[in-house]
Write an enzyme that holds these catalytic residues in place. Structure first.
Site, mmCIF file in Angstrom:
data_model
loop_
_atom_site.group_PDB
_atom_site.id
_atom_site.type_symbol
_atom_site.label_atom_id
_atom_site.label_comp_id
_atom_site.label_asym_id
_atom_site.label_seq_id
_atom_site.Cartn_x
_atom_site.Cartn_y
_atom_site.Cartn_z
ATOM 1 N N LYS A 107 -20.000 -13.154 56.542
ATOM 2 C CA LYS A 107 -20.410 -12.604 57.838
ATOM 3 C C LYS A 107 -21.025 -13.681 58.741
ATOM 4 O O LYS A 107 -21.021 -13.562 59.963
ATOM 5 C CB LYS A 107 -21.397 -11.446 57.621
ATOM 6 C CG LYS A 107 -20.743 -10.259 56.906
ATOM 7 C CD LYS A 107 -21.753 -9.208 56.478
ATOM 8 C CE LYS A 107 -21.051 -8.091 55.697
ATOM 9 N NZ LYS A 107 -21.998 -7.124 55.107
ATOM 10 N N VAL B 214 -23.207 -9.832 47.750
ATOM 11 C CA VAL B 214 -23.336 -9.090 46.496
ATOM 12 C C VAL B 214 -22.602 -9.744 45.323
ATOM 13 O O VAL B 214 -22.730 -9.306 44.196
ATOM 14 C CB VAL B 214 -22.900 -7.605 46.611
ATOM 15 C CG1 VAL B 214 -23.882 -6.800 47.424
ATOM 16 C CG2 VAL B 214 -21.492 -7.487 47.144
HETATM 17 N N1 GLU Z 1 -17.730 -6.439 50.746
HETATM 18 C C1 GLU Z 1 -19.030 -5.915 50.492
HETATM 19 C C2 GLU Z 1 -19.188 -4.563 51.123
HETATM 20 O O1 GLU Z 1 -18.743 -4.369 52.183
HETATM 21 C C3 GLU Z 1 -20.016 -6.888 51.033
HETATM 22 C C4 GLU Z 1 -21.380 -6.476 50.695
HETATM 23 C C5 GLU Z 1 -22.343 -7.614 50.638
HETATM 24 O O2 GLU Z 1 -22.087 -8.692 50.114
HETATM 25 O O3 GLU Z 1 -23.426 -7.352 51.151
HETATM 26 O O4 GLU Z 1 -19.762 -3.661 50.603
#
Ligand code: GLU
Length: 323
Positions: free
Chosen positions: A77, A271
């Site tokens: 992100k 995560v």
């Molecule tokens: N792809 C994960 C989700 O959308 C990313 C979550 C994360 O790393 O915070 O839930």
């Protein structure tokens, strides 16, 4: 001007510190718990730890499993936000806020409360809106992996991979994210199809990098002050500063305050157990350990960063040693 307020990085000390941390973490008894809502992440061996520190003079000092690749997840992100700011400038902030959320990263309530304007670009709803800003009129499988390609360009070592098993795993399990995207669309804050936004989002989260690669990818956020005006434009430096600010306030889910207190560096976790942390004008750091704490941040990755910033005296909130 060159060298003003600047001491050379003590690589010998840094190596000693990194080696020491790798040994200490390797001996840990408590490793946290893997994320399991994305089934593929639950399969990763929890007892792993890697660290890589890239310093402004281009040296990398690494320890543990620094070459093992992991799913960067929400760390992507940061790169997506950078691209959106490049493309749209401050208009980004009309569609997404810059405040810590105080609600879980996948909160639906928060979106409803703020009428489709997510609190910040690092909660899932915010990242989906940011991704919407990166899309053009291509759809479905024609959508380019813009975020992956940007990361690869920043690393500068050729192509990097996307873990297709993680993509498949998240497509089947991502009901909340689809709900968030639909909610954003219902508030008119998504201009493309939900499926297309999910496509780019899920694929950027599934980018696989090692700590060594991630630290290189974050180099543009660290910046060597002496490169500004020469190799780096003021605009790029200013953008890096803004992204660092959002990382500091919103980068560690609901644990951002505690992280700032303990580590004192802008950082973003995912995560998958990775964390990218920046010491402005000094170092780009990547740590990884898949076990998470109660806020969803890597338990031992955070501990490693706490020790690193303390022993190198790298907190952005001021020094505690004389040199
Ligand atoms: N792809 C994960 C989700 O959308 C990313 C979550 C994360 O790393 O915070 O839930």
């Amino acid at each position: 001007m060159a060298g003003r307020n600047r001491t050379d990085i003590d690589h010998e000390l840094l190596k000693k510190v990194v080696d020491g941390i790798a040994v200490e973490i390797g001996n840990a008894t408590e490793w946290g718990k893997n994320s399991d809502y994305i089934p593929e992440l639950a399969k990763v061996d929890t007892r792993q730890f890697g660290i890589a520190v890239l310093t402004r003079d281009g040296k990398t000092i690494a320890g543990g499993a620094s070459e093992t690749q992991f799913s960067i997840q929400s760390i992507s992100k940061v790169f997506a936000l950078t691209l959106a700011l490049k493309k749209h400038g401050d208009k980004v902030w009309k569609r997404v806020g810059k405040e810590p959320s105080g609600d879980p990263y996948n909160s639906i309530v928060d979106m409803e409360r703020h009428k489709g304007i997510p609190r910040n670009p690092f909660i899932n709803a915010g990242a989906l809106v940011v991704d919407d800003m990166l899309l053009d009129d291509r759809a479905g499988d024609d959508i380019p992996d813009t975020v992956r390609d940007f990361i690869a360009e920043m690393i500068g070592e050729g192509e990097i991979g996307i873990d297709e098993d993680v993509v498949a795993s998240e497509h089947t399990s991502g009901y909340t994210n689809k709900a968030l995207a639909n909610l954003a669309k219902s508030f008119d804050n998504l201009h493309h199809e939900v499926a297309d936004v999910m496509h780019i989002y899920v694929r950027q989260c599934a980018v696989a990098l090692s700590c060594r690669q991630l630290a290189r990818a974050g180099r543009y956020l660290m910046l060597d002050r002496e490169d500004i005006d020469d190799k780096v434009s003021k605009q790029d430096a200013e953008r890096a500063r803004r992204v660092n600010a959002i990382m500091l306030t919103c980068g560690q889910y609901d644990g951002s305050g505690d992280f700032a207190y303990r580590v004192g560096l802008p950082a973003k976790s995912g995560v998958g157990g990775g964390i990218l942390a920046i010491v402005p004008n000094t170092a780009s750091i990547a740590v990884w350990s898949p076990g998470l704490d109660e806020n969803g941040n890597s338990l031992l990755g955070t501990l490693a960063l706490e020790r690193l910033s303390k022993r190198m005296d790298w907190s952005i909130f001021g020094a505690i040693r004389r040199v």
